[in-house]
Design a protein around this motif. Structure first.
Motif, mmCIF file in Angstrom:
data_model
loop_
_atom_site.group_PDB
_atom_site.id
_atom_site.type_symbol
_atom_site.label_atom_id
_atom_site.label_comp_id
_atom_site.label_asym_id
_atom_site.label_seq_id
_atom_site.Cartn_x
_atom_site.Cartn_y
_atom_site.Cartn_z
ATOM 1 N N PHE A 284 0.850 -1.196 0.000
ATOM 2 C CA PHE A 284 0.000 0.000 0.000
ATOM 3 C C PHE A 284 0.883 1.242 0.000
ATOM 4 O O PHE A 284 1.141 1.828 1.054
ATOM 5 C CB PHE A 284 -0.906 0.019 1.239
ATOM 6 C CG PHE A 284 -1.754 -1.212 1.389
ATOM 7 C CD1 PHE A 284 -2.739 -1.516 0.462
ATOM 8 C CD2 PHE A 284 -1.575 -2.056 2.472
ATOM 9 C CE1 PHE A 284 -3.517 -2.656 0.615
ATOM 10 C CE2 PHE A 284 -2.357 -3.191 2.628
ATOM 11 C CZ PHE A 284 -3.325 -3.489 1.698
ATOM 12 N N ARG B 103 0.508 4.359 -0.822
ATOM 13 C CA ARG B 103 0.019 5.641 -0.275
ATOM 14 C C ARG B 103 -0.108 5.572 1.251
ATOM 15 O O ARG B 103 0.143 6.543 1.952
ATOM 16 C CB ARG B 103 -1.325 5.997 -0.910
ATOM 17 C CG ARG B 103 -1.133 6.415 -2.352
ATOM 18 C CD ARG B 103 -2.395 6.973 -2.963
ATOM 19 N NE ARG B 103 -2.137 7.294 -4.363
ATOM 20 C CZ ARG B 103 -3.068 7.691 -5.221
ATOM 21 N NH1 ARG B 103 -4.320 7.830 -4.825
ATOM 22 N NH2 ARG B 103 -2.746 7.966 -6.460
ATOM 23 N N PRO C 200 -0.973 1.899 -6.847
ATOM 24 C CA PRO C 200 -1.255 3.336 -6.779
ATOM 25 C C PRO C 200 -0.017 4.157 -7.150
ATOM 26 O O PRO C 200 1.113 3.714 -6.953
ATOM 27 C CB PRO C 200 -1.619 3.562 -5.318
ATOM 28 C CG PRO C 200 -1.943 2.229 -4.780
ATOM 29 C CD PRO C 200 -1.132 1.256 -5.554
ATOM 30 N N TRP D 78 -2.700 13.100 -1.400
ATOM 31 C CA TRP D 78 -3.705 12.800 -0.367
ATOM 32 C C TRP D 78 -3.116 12.279 0.943
ATOM 33 O O TRP D 78 -3.613 12.657 2.018
ATOM 34 C CB TRP D 78 -4.778 11.861 -0.922
ATOM 35 C CG TRP D 78 -5.381 12.469 -2.153
ATOM 36 C CD1 TRP D 78 -5.364 11.987 -3.414
ATOM 37 C CD2 TRP D 78 -6.022 13.753 -2.235
ATOM 38 N NE1 TRP D 78 -5.946 12.868 -4.293
ATOM 39 C CE2 TRP D 78 -6.364 13.968 -3.597
ATOM 40 C CE3 TRP D 78 -6.337 14.747 -1.315
ATOM 41 C CZ2 TRP D 78 -6.988 15.121 -4.041
ATOM 42 C CZ3 TRP D 78 -6.973 15.898 -1.759
ATOM 43 C CH2 TRP D 78 -7.289 16.079 -3.111
ATOM 44 N N TRP E 119 -8.804 9.678 -1.714
ATOM 45 C CA TRP E 119 -7.620 8.835 -1.505
ATOM 46 C C TRP E 119 -7.213 8.058 -2.759
ATOM 47 O O TRP E 119 -6.057 7.982 -3.122
ATOM 48 C CB TRP E 119 -7.898 7.863 -0.356
ATOM 49 C CG TRP E 119 -6.746 6.984 0.018
ATOM 50 C CD1 TRP E 119 -6.541 5.698 -0.379
ATOM 51 C CD2 TRP E 119 -5.636 7.321 0.851
ATOM 52 N NE1 TRP E 119 -5.382 5.214 0.177
ATOM 53 C CE2 TRP E 119 -4.805 6.191 0.933
ATOM 54 C CE3 TRP E 119 -5.271 8.472 1.544
ATOM 55 C CZ2 TRP E 119 -3.628 6.165 1.673
ATOM 56 C CZ3 TRP E 119 -4.099 8.450 2.283
ATOM 57 C CH2 TRP E 119 -3.284 7.309 2.347
ATOM 58 N N HIS E 120 -8.210 7.445 -3.439
ATOM 59 C CA HIS E 120 -7.896 6.589 -4.575
ATOM 60 C C HIS E 120 -7.686 7.366 -5.857
ATOM 61 O O HIS E 120 -7.321 6.797 -6.867
ATOM 62 C CB HIS E 120 -8.997 5.550 -4.773
ATOM 63 C CG HIS E 120 -9.004 4.531 -3.699
ATOM 64 N ND1 HIS E 120 -7.985 3.629 -3.540
ATOM 65 C CD2 HIS E 120 -9.881 4.299 -2.694
ATOM 66 C CE1 HIS E 120 -8.242 2.862 -2.503
ATOM 67 N NE2 HIS E 120 -9.366 3.255 -1.959
#
Lengths: 634, 330
Positions: free
Chosen positions: A116, A118, A587, A592, A629-630
């Motif tokens: 992940f 981010r 991502p 963000w 966020w995405h």
């Protein structure tokens, strides 16, 4: 097996480079999700906190160098003592392993990034902001002064007026978010992002240690978060969780604090043993003896560490049965620790080690940690603990454990991986000078403190009277602290000088065993052009001289190198055996995580200042960052 | 060059040995040391301590020897079994033996030592002083108390504000003083003596200045002492002291301190009924003499910043009278 390419060059990786490169300038700096950049950032920030915490320690030792000294008043002393402990444990030691884990785990498991990315950026920003938040207390003059453990009811509003303890309680709660999401990220990364062939029983010991650490974080952290939240509710909203006058119980706080606090010691020890296993194997050029036993020891330490917290409370007058149970459990930790120590000793005895700086720190670790471990066994024995707890004997014990068992491995790791991270070898001699200063400084500072404890000097006192027999040992200890500080300054100088001046580093300067040594130093943004093929625990040692590690650049006819369409592509595999490889889209960089962390910072400031407007704005920013966020990069 | 290196290494070793030796000597010499036990309970602690230091030294030397062996000894050949016999013997068998031994000794040493016919004492922690009561008698004292040799001394321990910890190293284990809880401690002193202790749990600004004195007396001396402490203060006999009592009861003193037998019944600070018999004032900050008492009254904050004793604004004459009164409270 298709498209087996020994190594990709130039034009072939041009697209990968373009896709994985961060945007130039400040925008790239603020939006990056590259685990290597985040890892380096974690390192620089945590190392800075180490220097700050060290400076605080120097002031404390200066105050205690002579009896009836008035260099620092009681208030300043208590503030520095509190911030020294808080900084070293929460802002240096724990995040330092996030630095190592972030940088090394994806490289050692043959992945392109963390699971992940981010979330990873978020966890760094929260760490930075919570550190700045706690240190902002120095600007207001209301610095936390209740000790790093902040026992209630001393820290209740009745006995600690002003905002000092609020900075502590809110800061610790805020920082807990960073540690927790970091732990989740490590677990998922290690379980799913390993390159094909790296089954559980082929994972490097460092990766095992980070996995164990992350699992422990997940179970331990909620407890201290709860302690922090309840303390703040008592302080700011007039509740009585820890107030005996209102039906609360001060011992509840101690339980909540130590249910986290004891595993925390192992959270900063277990990954350190992972580093040591990597360093010793490389310096002896032999795999660590008893891989499975060492893994079993790591996991066992993690488990047992959750059953020990009451040994911090032996002096609170526990029932006989409870005390004997926790005493036995505390003694039990000697077994997995002993297993690791003897695994390293056996490995070292299989071939003559080379005495490069990382190895010196590894040896320093064994000597120092064994002393700390032995005194740890002593304090597990209830009557001895009841005599010696909260004295300087305990101060000596845990500095042996933490400096010996955690800081020295960190330094071994710094000297070991510096060439990989910076592409530069470190200077030839400064590291050895630093080692001797730190090793000798450490013993001279902390060995006499054992004796101080035995002759009755309690912890956390800002002064002592002349003629109690404590003068000489305190003087020696303070002199040692000066030597220790000199050692850390030498390390700092070495890091800077080597970065600018030293020789370029080859891919694999030590002849080490794991995947990070198969790629260039520093590694390319995308880490691996294709997924490396792993057939054993020591992929680099399976190669013939002059051979390079094979990588696979296609999955089911889909290329991992060409036609990426601007996406970050990575590969995932099954949990146990790392089979059934699939391509996933990761991502990309974004603002963000930064905005979300800033929103949470505003909420922390709002809780402290009880300002509704800041709370509203912070809440909105947090919610909006979650919502977006995405989304894309900006 | 090599020679110089070797020499500096020898110097280093020598310096290390000197420090270690000095440490040990300082440790033996010290009066309030855990290794200077004066109760049954403290003897158990000291025994365990020496035993464990012995085991610790042996284990440490073993590890050191194996470490040095790896530098200079012939490389071990890895056996087909996997070379794990070191882990099995050193890493599992050795610590398991030590763990079993120490667990057994722990259970033995934790055995309750309380015996009948003892004396009950109640110890209450305050920021930053000790209140000591003898239930069943009127005796109340502060920061200094007596116990009988040869009898079981049973302490009930609590606190009125934050957590403190009662620790007198020569008398044995410490015990936390926790508001809302009562903890217990037993001592069997086996010879007379004066022992110093200090608060061991961080309790705020003046955690460093919260000392206490315990005097172990032969039983008949103790009984006399307790009878004296239980009695009210005798009326001041000199004119100076009588004026001092006047000052004490009219000025702020009486709001916080009790002198049994007078109209002063404050409970914020220590009971001063027999203040003159104590060796120190301010929980060990200063030795107890007229000069110190005078400066303490004028400004306690300059000796113990953060204590609850405020500066008292009195004339020089009033201070002299008050000091004479207090020093006469024996």
């Amino acid at each position: 097996m298709t498209a087996l390419e020994p190594r990709l060059h130039g034009a072939e990786t041009a697209e990968l480079e373009r896709v994985w490169r961060d945007r130039p300038g400040i925008a790239g700096w603020l939006t990056t999700v590259d685990h290597k950049r985040i890892g380096k950032r974690y390192f620089v920030t945590a190392f800075t906190f180490l220097l700050i915490g060290g400076l605080e320690a120097m002031l404390l030792r200066a105050q205690l160098a002579s009896p009836e000294n008035d260099l620092l008043g009681p208030d300043r002393y208590n503030q520095l003592m509190t911030m020294h402990g808080t900084t070293m444990i929460l802002l240096f030691n724990t995040p330092m392993f996030a630095a190592f884990g972030n940088y090394l785990v994806p490289l050692q498991i043959g992945a392109r990034d963390m699971a992940f990315p981010r979330l990873n950026a978020l966890s760094y920003w929260i760490f930075l902001f919570s550190g700045l938040f706690m240190y902002a207390s120095f600007l207001t003059g209301a610095v936390p002064n209740g000790g790093w453990f902040s026992y209630a009811p001393l820290t209740a509003s009745e006995f600690s007026q002003g905002h000092g303890l609020d900075f502590w309680a809110i800061g610790v709660t805020f920082l807990g978010i960073s540690t927790t999401v970091g732990g989740v990220n490590f677990i998922v990364t290690i379980l799913r992002m390993r390159t094909p062939g790296m089954s559980f029983n082929r994972m490097p010991l460092f990766v095992w240690s980070i996995l164990t650490m992350a699992m422990m974080i997940l179970f331990a952290l909620p407890s201290v978060t709860l302690a922090g939240v309840l303390l703040e509710l008592d302080r700011s909203f007039g509740m009585h969780f820890f107030d005996p006058g209102g039906g609360g119980d001060p011992l509840l706080y101690q339980h909540l604090f130590w249910i986290w606090g004891h595993p925390e010691v192992y959270i900063v020890f277990i990954p350190a043993t992972g580093i040591i296993s990597m360093v010793i194997a490389a310096m002896v050029r032999r795999p660590i003896v008893g891989y499975s036993l060492v893994v079993a020891a790591l996991v066992a330490t993690g488990f047992i560490s959750f059953g020990l917290w009451l040994h911090h409370m032996f002096a609170t007058g526990l029932p006989f049965l409870v005390a004997s149970f926790f005493s036995a459990a505390s003694l039990l930790v000697a077994i997995p620790s002993g297993m690791q120590i003897f695994a390293w000793l056996a490995t070292m005895n299989e071939a003559r080690p080379r005495f490069d700086t990382p190895m010196l720190f590894a040896i320093g670790f064994i000597v120092t940690f064994v002393i700390g471990g032995i005194t740890g066994v002593m304090v597990a024995v209830v009557p001895w603990d009841q005599a010696i707890t909260d004295s300087y004997f305990v101060v000596a014990h845990f500095h042996y454990v933490l400096i010996g068992g955690s800081v020295m491995p960190i330094l071994a790791g710094v000297y070991f991986w510096y060439p990989k991270v910076t592409g530069r070898m470190m200077t030839r001699h400064l590291g050895k000078v630093a080692f001797w200063l730190i090793f000798v400084g450490m013993q001279v500072t902390f060995f006499p403190q054992h004796i101080l404890g035995i002759v009755g000097m309690p912890r956390r006192i800002y002064t002592y009277h002349r003629g109690l027999g404590w003068d000489l040992m305190n003087r020696i200890s303070s002199i040692g602290a000066g030597v220790l500080a000199l050692g850390f300054l030498t390390v700092t100088a070495d890091l800077v000088v080597s970065w600018r001046r030293a020789q370029p580093a080859p891919n694999d300067p030590w002849g080490a065993e794991t995947l990070e040594w198969s790629i260039s130093s520093p590694p390319p943004d995308y880490n691996f052009a294709g997924y490396p093929l792993v057939g054993s625990r020591q992929p680099m040692w399976d190669l013939e001289p002059g051979e390079t590690l094979a990588t696979e650049t296609e999955v089911g006819g889909e290329s991992l190198v060409h036609d990426q369409g601007g996406h970050h592509h990575a590969w995932v595999t099954s949990v146990l055996d790392a089979e059934a490889v699939e391509i996933v889209t990761m991502p990309t960089p974004a603002y963000w995580p930064l905005f979300l962390a800033f929103g949470l910072l505003m909420l922390s400031v709002a809780t402290l200042s009880q300002n509704v407007v800041v709370a509203l704005l912070g809440g909105l920013l947090t919610a909006y960052s979650f919502y977006r966020w995405h989304g894309g990069a900006s | 060059m090599r020679l110089r290196l070797a020499r500096s290494r020898t110097t280093l070793v020598r310096a290390g040995l000197t420090i270690a030796l000095a440490s040990v000597l300082a440790g033996c010499d010290e009066a309030h040391s855990v290794f200077h036990p004066r109760t049954t309970e403290a003897r158990r602690v000291a025994f365990l301590g020496w035993l464990m230091i012995g085991i610790a030294t042996a284990v440490f030397l073993l590890v050191l020897a194996l470490l040095v062996r790896s530098f200079f000894g012939p490389p071990l050949r890895r056996r087909s079994a996997g070379g794990t016999s070191w882990i099995a013997s050193g890493g599992i068998a050795l610590p398991t033996t030590v763990v079993i031994l120490l667990s057994g000794l722990t259970v033995w040493a934790m055995n309750d030592t309380r015996t009948g016919g003892g004396i009950e004492i109640s110890a209450i922690g305050h920021q930053y002083w000790w209140e000591i009561r003898y239930p069943g008698t009127a005796a109340v004292t502060g920061n200094e108390f007596h116990i009988p040799v040869g009898r079981s001394v049973h302490l009930s321990i609590t606190s009125t504000d934050v957590i403190h910890s009662l620790w007198v190293p020569e008398l044995g284990p410490k015990r936390d003083m926790i508001p809302g809880h009562t903890t217990e401690l037993t001592w069997h002193a086996d010879e007379p003596g004066t022992f110093r202790g200090q608060c061991a749990e961080f309790c705020g600004l003046q955690h460093a200045e919260m000392a206490l004195i315990v005097v172990a007396d032969p039983p008949e001396v103790f009984d006399r002492w307790l009878a004296t402490q239980a009695a009210d203060a005798s009326a001041p006999s000199t004119a100076v002291a009588q004026r001092g009592e006047q000052v004490f009861t009219t000025e702020p003193c009486a709001a916080c301190h009790t002198v049994r037998g007078s109209v002063a019944t404050g409970t914020v600070g220590p009971d001063l009924t027999h203040f003159g018999s104590r060796a120190t004032l301010g929980a060990g900050v200063l030795s107890n003499n007229a000069e110190h008492v005078a400066s303490w009254i004028a400004n306690a904050q300059s000796f113990k910043p953060g204590s609850l004793m405020p500066p008292i604004d009195l004339s020089a004459d009033e201070v002299r009278d008050l000091t004479a009164y207090l020093e006469g409270l024996r």
